[in-house]
Design a protein around this motif. Structure first.
Motif, PDB file in Angstrom:
ATOM      1  N   LYS A  58       0.811  -1.206   0.000  1.00  0.00           N
ATOM      2  CA  LYS A  58       0.000   0.000   0.000  1.00  0.00           C
ATOM      3  C   LYS A  58       0.853   1.268   0.000  1.00  0.00           C
ATOM      4  CE  LYS A  58      -3.790   2.336   2.316  1.00  0.00           C
ATOM      5  NZ  LYS A  58      -4.433   2.687   1.056  1.00  0.00           N
ATOM      6  N   PHE A  59       1.871   1.306   0.847  1.00  0.00           N
ATOM      7  CA  PHE A  59       2.615   2.548   1.035  1.00  0.00           C
ATOM      8  C   PHE A  59       3.854   2.695   0.148  1.00  0.00           C
ATOM      9  CE2 PHE A  59       0.354   2.006   5.125  1.00  0.00           C
ATOM     10  CZ  PHE A  59      -0.479   3.097   4.992  1.00  0.00           C
ATOM     11  N   VAL A  60       4.383   1.591  -0.377  1.00  0.00           N
ATOM     12  CA  VAL A  60       5.579   1.663  -1.219  1.00  0.00           C
ATOM     13  C   VAL A  60       5.231   1.473  -2.688  1.00  0.00           C
ATOM     14  CG1 VAL A  60       7.872   0.678  -1.631  1.00  0.00           C
ATOM     15  CG2 VAL A  60       6.994   0.837   0.696  1.00  0.00           C
ATOM     16  N   GLY A  61       4.173   0.716  -2.955  1.00  0.00           N
ATOM     17  CA  GLY A  61       3.744   0.454  -4.318  1.00  0.00           C
ATOM     18  C   GLY A  61       3.803  -1.023  -4.637  1.00  0.00           C
ATOM     19  N   HIS A  62       3.224  -1.387  -5.780  1.00  0.00           N
ATOM     20  CA  HIS A  62       3.214  -2.793  -6.194  1.00  0.00           C
ATOM     21  C   HIS A  62       3.091  -2.895  -7.714  1.00  0.00           C
ATOM     22  CE1 HIS A  62      -1.060  -1.756  -5.617  1.00  0.00           C
ATOM     23  NE2 HIS A  62      -1.267  -2.593  -6.625  1.00  0.00           N
ATOM     24  N   VAL A  63       3.348  -4.085  -8.203  1.00  0.00           N
ATOM     25  CA  VAL A  63       3.253  -4.343  -9.643  1.00  0.00           C
ATOM     26  C   VAL A  63       1.780  -4.555  -9.984  1.00  0.00           C
ATOM     27  CG1 VAL A  63       3.967  -5.873 -11.512  1.00  0.00           C
ATOM     28  CG2 VAL A  63       5.540  -5.398  -9.604  1.00  0.00           C
ATOM     29  N   PRO A  64       1.275  -3.859 -10.995  1.00  0.00           N
ATOM     30  CA  PRO A  64      -0.135  -4.035 -11.364  1.00  0.00           C
ATOM     31  C   PRO A  64      -0.432  -5.494 -11.700  1.00  0.00           C
ATOM     32  CG  PRO A  64       0.876  -2.267 -12.644  1.00  0.00           C
ATOM     33  CD  PRO A  64       1.962  -2.930 -11.881  1.00  0.00           C
ATOM     34  N   ASP A  65      -1.592  -5.947 -11.270  1.00  0.00           N
ATOM     35  CA  ASP A  65      -2.084  -7.294 -11.542  1.00  0.00           C
ATOM     36  C   ASP A  65      -1.262  -8.414 -10.917  1.00  0.00           C
ATOM     37  OD1 ASP A  65      -4.225  -6.234 -13.064  1.00  0.00           O
ATOM     38  OD2 ASP A  65      -2.895  -6.089 -14.809  1.00  0.00           O
ATOM     39  N   SER A  66      -0.338  -8.090 -10.036  1.00  0.00           N
ATOM     40  CA  SER A  66       0.384  -9.150  -9.327  1.00  0.00           C
ATOM     41  C   SER A  66      -0.539  -9.714  -8.248  1.00  0.00           C
ATOM     42  CB  SER A  66       1.675  -8.615  -8.702  1.00  0.00           C
ATOM     43  OG  SER A  66       1.397  -7.588  -7.765  1.00  0.00           O
ATOM     44  N   LEU A  67      -0.341 -10.982  -7.946  1.00  0.00           N
ATOM     45  CA  LEU A  67      -1.069 -11.590  -6.840  1.00  0.00           C
ATOM     46  C   LEU A  67      -0.379 -11.194  -5.548  1.00  0.00           C
ATOM     47  CD1 LEU A  67      -1.682 -15.184  -8.274  1.00  0.00           C
ATOM     48  CD2 LEU A  67      -3.204 -13.197  -8.340  1.00  0.00           C
ATOM     49  N   HIS A  68      -1.086 -11.310  -4.429  1.00  0.00           N
ATOM     50  CA  HIS A  68      -0.496 -10.953  -3.138  1.00  0.00           C
ATOM     51  C   HIS A  68      -0.725 -12.074  -2.140  1.00  0.00           C
ATOM     52  CE1 HIS A  68      -0.514  -8.572   0.796  1.00  0.00           C
ATOM     53  NE2 HIS A  68       0.743  -8.730   0.414  1.00  0.00           N
ATOM     54  N   VAL A  69       0.361 -12.618  -1.631  1.00  0.00           N
ATOM     55  CA  VAL A  69       0.331 -13.593  -0.546  1.00  0.00           C
ATOM     56  C   VAL A  69       1.473 -13.208   0.381  1.00  0.00           C
ATOM     57  CG1 VAL A  69       0.456 -16.013   0.130  1.00  0.00           C
ATOM     58  CG2 VAL A  69      -0.530 -15.405  -2.094  1.00  0.00           C
ATOM     59  N   PRO A  70       1.169 -12.580   1.516  1.00  0.00           N
ATOM     60  CA  PRO A  70       2.248 -12.116   2.388  1.00  0.00           C
ATOM     61  C   PRO A  70       3.034 -13.259   3.036  1.00  0.00           C
ATOM     62  CG  PRO A  70       0.127 -11.769   3.439  1.00  0.00           C
ATOM     63  CD  PRO A  70      -0.151 -12.265   2.049  1.00  0.00           C
ATOM     64  N   TRP A  71       4.346 -13.168   2.959  1.00  0.00           N
ATOM     65  CA  TRP A  71       5.227 -14.109   3.656  1.00  0.00           C
ATOM     66  C   TRP A  71       5.213 -13.778   5.148  1.00  0.00           C
ATOM     67  CZ3 TRP A  71       7.584 -18.517   3.826  1.00  0.00           C
ATOM     68  CH2 TRP A  71       8.689 -18.721   4.647  1.00  0.00           C
ATOM     69  N   ALA A  72       5.138 -12.497   5.445  1.00  0.00           N
ATOM     70  CA  ALA A  72       5.075 -12.013   6.824  1.00  0.00           C
ATOM     71  C   ALA A  72       4.109 -10.835   6.851  1.00  0.00           C
ATOM     72  CB  ALA A  72       6.463 -11.590   7.299  1.00  0.00           C
TER      73      ALA A  72
END
Length: 159
Positions: A58-72
């Motif tokens: 949310k605060f740093v940014g992300h790749v569009p359309d990437s999936l998200h599964v937090p490791w931590a």
């Protein structure tokens, strides 16, 4: 007994990554640089999974359309005990444990740990995105000056 995993033809970049990983005795399929990862994703030859925390995305940014599964999770980066189950669920439509998966974190360290855990859980083609989203920290205590997804000017968005 033959399976789809044995007959899956990997793109040349991933075959090279696998060969290097075997030479280094890595416990997962290997690592690829961000520009290679982006090419593979664009060609639909791999699925990009961001393993950073929700806060980082949310605060740093992300790749569009990437999936998200937090490791931590959280600011303390507490290990997600459901990581492997959540990863398999998110990849169900892409082949589950047989999917070609690229894991991305901030600098490539957590995603390497996540790749190891996924490989131990039976994921056959899980790769680490080297350098991560922000890259290594430099002498001035900054990230992104020498490497990382954003350094390579690859697509990203911020909420």
């Amino acid at each position: 007994m033959s399976s789809d995993v044995e007959t899956l033809a990997l793109p040349a970049a991933l075959e090279q990554a696998q060969a290097a990983a075997q030479q280094q005795n890595l416990p997962f399929a290997g690592g690829v640089a961000p520009p290679v990862a982006w090419q593979l994703v664009q060609r639909r030859e791999a699925v990009l999974v961001d393993v950073r925390s929700g806060e980082e995305r949310k605060f740093v940014g992300h790749v569009p359309d990437s999936l998200h599964v937090p490791w931590a999770t959280g600011t303390a980066l507490t290990r997600n005990p459901r990581f492997v189950r959540e990863l398999e669920a998110k990849l169900a439509r892409d082949g589950g444990k047989d999917a070609v998966v690229l894991l991305l974190c901030r600098s490539g360290k957590r995603s390497a740990l996540a790749a190891e855990a996924a490989a131990k859980a039976g994921f056959s083609h899980v790769f680490n995105v080297l350098e991560g989203f922000e890259g290594e920290i430099d002498a001035d205590q900054h990230r992104g000056a020498a490497d990382g997804w954003r350094f390579h000017k690859l697509p990203w968005v911020q909420d």
